[in-house]
Design a protein around this motif. Structure first.
Motif, short mmCIF file in Angstrom:
data_model
loop_
_atom_site.label_atom_id
_atom_site.label_comp_id
_atom_site.label_asym_id
_atom_site.label_seq_id
_atom_site.Cartn_x
_atom_site.Cartn_y
_atom_site.Cartn_z
N ALA A 19 0.86 -1.28 0.05
CA ALA A 19 -0.10 -0.05 0.02
C ALA A 19 0.85 1.29 0.02
CB ALA A 19 -0.94 -0.13 1.18
N GLY A 20 1.89 1.19 0.76
CA GLY A 20 2.73 2.21 0.84
C GLY A 20 3.30 2.80 -0.52
N VAL A 21 3.88 1.35 -1.11
CA VAL A 21 4.52 1.80 -2.43
C VAL A 21 3.74 2.25 -3.57
CG1 VAL A 21 5.72 0.31 -4.27
CG2 VAL A 21 6.49 0.05 -1.95
N SER A 22 2.46 1.80 -3.22
CA SER A 22 1.51 2.16 -4.36
C SER A 22 0.77 3.46 -4.30
CB SER A 22 0.43 1.15 -4.57
OG SER A 22 -0.39 1.21 -3.31
N GLY A 23 1.20 4.09 -3.06
CA GLY A 23 0.81 5.65 -2.73
C GLY A 23 -0.45 5.65 -2.04
N ARG A 24 -0.86 4.64 -1.33
CA ARG A 24 -2.37 4.80 -0.88
C ARG A 24 -1.90 5.65 0.65
NH1 ARG A 24 -4.37 -1.00 -0.53
NH2 ARG A 24 -5.47 -0.25 1.32
N SER A 25 -2.87 5.92 1.02
CA SER A 25 -2.72 6.97 2.35
C SER A 25 -2.86 5.98 3.73
CB SER A 25 -4.18 7.54 2.46
OG SER A 25 -4.31 8.01 3.89
N SER A 26 -1.97 6.11 4.60
CA SER A 26 -1.74 5.31 5.84
C SER A 26 -3.16 5.19 6.59
CB SER A 26 -0.87 5.97 6.74
OG SER A 26 -1.59 7.12 7.43
N GLU A 27 -4.16 6.03 6.27
CA GLU A 27 -5.49 6.09 6.73
C GLU A 27 -6.36 4.79 6.32
OE1 GLU A 27 -6.37 7.90 9.38
OE2 GLU A 27 -4.27 8.80 9.25
N SER A 28 -5.74 4.20 5.34
CA SER A 28 -6.73 3.28 4.64
C SER A 28 -6.43 1.71 5.19
CB SER A 28 -6.47 2.97 2.99
OG SER A 28 -4.76 2.74 2.98
N CYS A 29 -5.72 1.75 6.49
CA CYS A 29 -5.51 0.51 7.11
C CYS A 29 -6.65 -0.22 7.41
CB CYS A 29 -4.75 0.83 8.42
SG CYS A 29 -4.16 -0.76 9.24
#
Length: 67
Positions: A19-29
């Motif tokens: 998720a981090g590599v793909s640019g998603r937000s950390s709020e999407s956990c």
């Protein structure tokens, strides 16, 4: 024979890294349990840092498998 399920904490880390590599937000956990959430966020932080450093694609996948 049935295959054993992978360790859920390791799986949370890998999914967070992706998720981090793909640019998603950390709020999407997606996790609610504390330990899985911590591992997901840790993976996300490392994945996000790798994205900012330009380690995306094959380089990022290779780094994920080494850990």
């Amino acid at each position: 024979m049935r295959r054993q399920k992978r360790d859920m904490t390791a799986r949370a880390y890998e999914r967070g890294y992706q998720a981090g590599v793909s640019g998603r937000s950390s709020e999407s956990c997606p996790h609610t349990t504390e330990q899985q959430r911590i591992n997901w966020i840790t993976g996300w932080r490392e994945g996000h840092a790798d994205q900012l450093d330009g380690l995306i694609g094959v380089s990022g996948v290779h780094r994920l498998r080494m850990q």
